[in-house]
Design an enzyme around this catalytic site. Structure first.
Site, PDB file in Angstrom:
ATOM      1  N   GLY A  71       0.822  -1.204   0.000  1.00  0.00           N
ATOM      2  CA  GLY A  71       0.000   0.000   0.000  1.00  0.00           C
ATOM      3  C   GLY A  71       0.858   1.258   0.000  1.00  0.00           C
ATOM      4  O   GLY A  71       0.544   2.240  -0.683  1.00  0.00           O
ATOM      5  N   CYS A 325       4.439   4.571  22.411  1.00  0.00           N
ATOM      6  CA  CYS A 325       5.462   4.988  23.347  1.00  0.00           C
ATOM      7  C   CYS A 325       6.781   5.109  22.591  1.00  0.00           C
ATOM      8  O   CYS A 325       7.250   4.151  22.000  1.00  0.00           O
ATOM      9  CB  CYS A 325       5.576   3.945  24.438  1.00  0.00           C
ATOM     10  SG  CYS A 325       6.429   4.555  25.859  1.00  0.00           S
TER      11      CYS A 325
HETATM   12  N1  PLP Z   1      -2.596   3.332   3.982  1.00  0.00           N
HETATM   13  C1  PLP Z   1      -3.361   2.951   5.034  1.00  0.00           C
HETATM   14  C2  PLP Z   1      -4.648   3.656   5.298  1.00  0.00           C
HETATM   15  C3  PLP Z   1      -2.943   1.900   5.853  1.00  0.00           C
HETATM   16  O1  PLP Z   1      -3.694   1.537   6.884  1.00  0.00           O
HETATM   17  C4  PLP Z   1      -1.702   1.262   5.559  1.00  0.00           C
HETATM   18  C5  PLP Z   1      -1.200   0.188   6.430  1.00  0.00           C
HETATM   19  O2  PLP Z   1      -1.588   0.046   7.577  1.00  0.00           O
HETATM   20  C6  PLP Z   1      -0.976   1.686   4.453  1.00  0.00           C
HETATM   21  C7  PLP Z   1      -1.447   2.733   3.685  1.00  0.00           C
HETATM   22  C8  PLP Z   1       0.324   1.035   4.081  1.00  0.00           C
HETATM   23  O3  PLP Z   1       0.090  -0.245   3.559  1.00  0.00           O
HETATM   24  P1  PLP Z   1       1.287  -1.317   3.502  1.00  0.00           P
HETATM   25  O4  PLP Z   1       1.429  -1.856   4.891  1.00  0.00           O
HETATM   26  O5  PLP Z   1       0.809  -2.372   2.553  1.00  0.00           O
HETATM   27  O6  PLP Z   1       2.472  -0.605   3.011  1.00  0.00           O
END
Ligand code: PLP
Length: 375
Positions: A71, A325
């Site tokens: 992501g 933390c």
């Molecule tokens: N965007 C959002 C809203 C997320 O919750 C996350 C991961 O928790 C990411 C981007 C990043 O995704 P990735 O862990 O696949 O890099």
């Protein structure tokens, strides 16, 4: 001791059907999709088959899907890719204060490289103000990037209204759907989305594989140089097994969305009802209606959520805190700060994100443990 997992916004276990579909691409079907011989062609076919499944799930064309490594990479490619390709048109980007660091830090990086970024405020439930969005638009605005659903408080933004505002001003609209895909039915045309990021490990697929949808005709540049994979937009030999896993996981999620949602909603409502009847000073953070079905973010004022988490961990329970933390001091999250929570409520915030394996008995056990710990 068995593990009770309530942290599905962090990651989800890989479904067995997904794993089974992936396995041959680690062994017999190990060919490079760029190779012309049979096992290469087999891999290529598997990649394209997965692309079709992703496109079907979000209502776009296959050629509009680009596979990435996660992501975060999809978010980087979307925001930097659009910014660099359109810098002759303007240098202004609009986003929100509650985005994931994959967007916020990408924007910070762009600010160091001559771009200007507006970070929109959110109200106490985590919604951006549409009027503030309109007022922030300038002739130089080239991109609006607003997340579909927030990873900490679960609030779902008014995406159709946001995309309309972008379209009316001919501005490209990206949305980080990493938490939304697999939880909410998303059709890119219905929602007016130009670019969309997703990540397989949030919907029972493997880690290390993501995808970016880019509407046909939107200009964006590659940010990783190398070979010609992914239509010359994302260099690197494809993670074939991961791509196959992402395709299978999104197909299952899409076919199962209603059942999944109603199951999570029942569990969530039960938890909220029980806990709020036992503790009258707790606060549920985020909007109660426009919200991811599995998300509970709850503040126990005066309680150190990190300590609570450690005690829950002793009972085999995995959840998450809204504050982290670091160097001995507890830092409230940027999201909880942006919705205006006091430090007392922010440091007492617990995030429970429900998923497929959770049952009502699991939730009862969780409530019981919380009661024993808090008294
Ligand atoms: N965007 C959002 C809203 C997320 O919750 C996350 C991961 O928790 C990411 C981007 C990043 O995704 P990735 O862990 O696949 O890099």
């Amino acid at each position: 001791m068995s593990i009770l997992y309530f942290d599905h916004a962090a990651t989800t276990p890989v479904k067995d059907e997904v794993l089974q579909e992936m396995l041959p691409y680690f062994t017999n079907n190990f060919g490079n999709p760029s190779s012309i011989y049979s096992i290469g062609r087999r891999s290529k076919k598997a990649v394209e088959n997965a692309r079709t499944k992703v496109a079907k799930a979000i209502g776009c064309q296959e050629k509009e899907i680009y596979f990435t490594s996660c992501g975060s990479e999809s978010d980087n490619l979307a925001v930097k890719g659009v910014a660099f390709a359109n810098k002759n048109k303007g240098n202004h980007i609009i986003t929100s204060k509650i985005e994931h660091p994959a967007i916020l830090n990408t924007c910070k990086n762009l600010e160091e490289n001559g771009f200007e970024v507006t970070y929109l405020n959110v109200d106490e439930n985590g919604f951006i103000d549409l009027q503030e969005l309109k007022n922030s638009i300038k002739p130089e605005t080239i991109l609006i990037s607003i997340m579909f659903a927030n990873n900490e408080i679960g609030t779902i933004q008014p995406i159709k209204e946001i995309s309309k505002i972008a379209k009316d001003s001919e501005i490209i609209f990206h949305t980080d759907c990493v938490q939304a895909v697999g939880n909410v039915k998303i059709d890119v045309n219905e929602f007016g989305i130009d670019l969309l990021s997703m990540s397989a490990h949030k919907f029972y697929g493997p880690k290390g594989i993501g995808a970016l949808y880019v509407r046909n005709g939107i200009e964006f540049t590659r940010i990783q140089d190398g070979g010609h994979q992914e239509k010359n937009k994302r260099a690197g030999t494809e993670n074939v097994a991961g791509i196959v896993g992402l395709g299978k996981a999104i197909e299952i999620a899409d076919n199962n969305l209603e059942n999944y949602n109603s199951k999570l909603l029942k569990l969530r409502n039960y938890f909220i009802r029980e806990i709020t009847s036992k503790y009258d000073n707790v606060k549920i953070n985020g909007d109660l209606k426009q919200r991811l079905p599995g998300n509970i973010n709850i503040s126990f004022p005066g309680i150190d959520a990190e300590e609570l988490l450690l005690k829950l961990d002793n009972q085999g329970i995995c959840a998450s805190a809204g504050s982290a933390c670091s160097s001995g001091s507890t830092q409230p999250s940027h999201v909880l700060t942006a919705i205006g929570l006091s430090e007392e409520y922010a440091t007492g915030s617990l995030r429970i994100t429900l998923g497929e394996e959770n049952t009502i008995d699991d939730v009862k056990f969780l409530i019981n443990c919380i009661e024993k710990i808090l008294g």
